[in-house]
Scaffold this motif. Structure first.
Motif, mmCIF file in Angstrom:
data_model
loop_
_atom_site.group_PDB
_atom_site.id
_atom_site.type_symbol
_atom_site.label_atom_id
_atom_site.label_comp_id
_atom_site.label_asym_id
_atom_site.label_seq_id
_atom_site.Cartn_x
_atom_site.Cartn_y
_atom_site.Cartn_z
ATOM 1 N N ILE A 163 7.481 -44.739 25.693
ATOM 2 C CA ILE A 163 8.417 -44.746 24.614
ATOM 3 C C ILE A 163 9.608 -43.763 25.208
ATOM 4 O O ILE A 163 10.772 -44.192 24.776
ATOM 5 C CB ILE A 163 7.757 -43.852 23.444
ATOM 6 C CG1 ILE A 163 6.579 -44.511 22.960
ATOM 7 C CG2 ILE A 163 8.812 -43.475 22.446
ATOM 8 C CD1 ILE A 163 5.584 -43.872 21.855
ATOM 9 N N ARG A 189 9.321 -49.785 22.456
ATOM 10 C CA ARG A 189 9.278 -49.583 21.035
ATOM 11 C C ARG A 189 8.164 -50.226 20.607
ATOM 12 O O ARG A 189 7.597 -49.940 19.432
ATOM 13 C CB ARG A 189 10.633 -50.129 20.285
ATOM 14 C CG ARG A 189 12.018 -49.209 20.884
ATOM 15 C CD ARG A 189 11.731 -47.910 20.379
ATOM 16 N NE ARG A 189 12.770 -46.979 20.825
ATOM 17 C CZ ARG A 189 12.890 -46.233 21.860
ATOM 18 N NH1 ARG A 189 11.770 -46.114 22.339
ATOM 19 N NH2 ARG A 189 13.883 -45.391 22.101
ATOM 20 N N VAL A 245 11.026 -40.121 19.288
ATOM 21 C CA VAL A 245 11.753 -41.410 18.771
ATOM 22 C C VAL A 245 11.129 -41.248 17.432
ATOM 23 O O VAL A 245 9.953 -41.068 17.080
ATOM 24 C CB VAL A 245 11.287 -42.647 19.465
ATOM 25 C CG1 VAL A 245 11.779 -43.905 18.705
ATOM 26 C CG2 VAL A 245 11.814 -42.335 20.987
ATOM 27 N N ASP A 289 11.822 -46.152 14.263
ATOM 28 C CA ASP A 289 12.128 -47.102 15.475
ATOM 29 C C ASP A 289 10.997 -47.535 16.289
ATOM 30 O O ASP A 289 11.565 -47.985 17.404
ATOM 31 C CB ASP A 289 12.925 -46.157 16.154
ATOM 32 C CG ASP A 289 14.524 -45.860 15.339
ATOM 33 O OD1 ASP A 289 14.836 -46.794 14.590
ATOM 34 O OD2 ASP A 289 14.897 -44.742 15.602
ATOM 35 N N LEU A 290 9.916 -47.379 15.841
ATOM 36 C CA LEU A 290 8.613 -47.826 16.775
ATOM 37 C C LEU A 290 7.875 -48.801 15.964
ATOM 38 O O LEU A 290 7.919 -48.712 14.656
ATOM 39 C CB LEU A 290 7.669 -46.503 16.907
ATOM 40 C CG LEU A 290 8.419 -45.471 17.905
ATOM 41 C CD1 LEU A 290 7.279 -44.429 17.945
ATOM 42 C CD2 LEU A 290 8.614 -45.912 19.400
#
Ligand code: NAP
Length: 277
Positions: free
Chosen positions: A38, A43, A66, A70-71
């Motif tokens: 990551i 992602r 993160v 956004d993942l």
């Protein structure tokens, strides 16, 4: 940090052009490896009930710096959880292990045609999406006939079909079917895991031409075919190498000659006959 481009799926959601396979990434070492990926820019994290590492993937999501949105976490329903209610229960179980309130993309791991429940399972996934448990739904290891059946029976086209795909098995006909129906192709074992692929002379030569590694040539080939490869690596340097493939472009002829390495499936995983519970 590497910037992995994204595409838009048929349900309007975003999807990376390359992701991380997590098979065999377990325990603290597994969490560290996923967090490292990551940090490098990955992602999309690909897990499954049967990898027995959803807990680790969820923990890596929490430990990374993160944002959750956004993942993109992908999980898969195993054969033993086929059926409408069983599919919803399986997803609830995955959410519990992941410690997340949403799975971004839920797949059916294998169709297991002799069990005869993949359409019911698909209906359960549609229900789970309506309830907000999952954002997108797709399948894995489905043939054209099976995809057609799902679409005809439910009117809902899978967003993704994750299949065995590498230069030894380029899946030309299935990819054409996906393109026609707006289904995103995802490549599992994109490096043809533990085969001699990466030592092929052709790939060595193309690597010199583009000043990259044979692995990068293979992964760029996937992305130029319009498929999202999910290479697995436990090693942060190899993870970075694998994701750093968007700074060069293979010619159409080079893409075609790599596809010419075709020899068929490597592990007898024909979805009409191979079943996994
Ligand atoms: P793969 O990604 O093709 O290959 C992984 C192997 O390649 C590992 O041994 C890895 O070792 C090594 N490797 C990775 N990057 C490398 C590099 N740059 N140079 C040299 N070696 C490298 O195989 P896979 O793990 O079978 O497939 C990827 C993912 O696809 C899985 O993790 C899983 O998420 C998914 N999958 C799905 C299905 C399905 O039925 N849907 C089936 C199989 C796999 P290191 O870790 O030591 O780097």
């Amino acid at each position: 940090m590497l910037n992995i481009p994204t595409v838009t799926l048929n349900d309007g959601t975003w999807f990376p052009e390359l992701g991380l396979g997590t098979y065999n990434l377990r325990g603290e070492e597994g969490i560290d490896a996923i967090v490292a990926a990551i940090s490098s820019g990955y992602r999309l994290l690909d897990t499954a009930v049967n990898y027995e590492n959803e807990r680790e993937v969820g923990e890596a999501v929490r430990r990374s710096d993160v944002e959750r949105d956004d993942l993109l976490v992908v999980s898969k329903i195993p054969g033993r959880h086929h059926g409408f209610d069983e599919a919803v229960d399986s997803i609830q179980g995955s959410l519990g292990l992941l410690g997340l309130d949403r799975i971004d993309l839920q797949l059916i791991h294998w169709p297991n045609p002799s069990v005869g429940k993949y359409v019911d399972t698909w209906r359960g996934m549609i229900e789970a999406r309506e309830r907000g448990l999952v954002r997108s739904i797709g399948v894995s290891n489905f043939t054209e006939a099976m995809l057609t059946e799902l679409i005809d029976e439910t009117g809902v086209t899978p967003a993704v079909n994750q299949v065995e795909l590498h230069p030894y098995f380029p899946q030309e006909a299935l990819r054409a079917f996906h393109a026609e129906h707006g289904i995103r192709t995802e490549s599992w074992s994109p490096l043809a895991r533990r085969s001699e692929l990466l030592t092929e002379q052709l790939l060595q030569e193309l690597a010199v031409v583009h000043d990259v590694t044979p692995t990068q040539v293979v992964l760029r080939w996937h992305t130029q075919l319009g498929s999202t490869p999910i290479p697995k690596s436990a090693d942060p340097d190899r993870q970075r190498e694998n994701a750093d493939v968007f700074g060069f472009t293979l010619t159409d002829d080079q893409v075609a000659v790599i596809s010419g390495l075709e020899r068929g499936r490597l592990w007898d995983g024909d979805p009409d006959t191979h079943e996994e519970m």
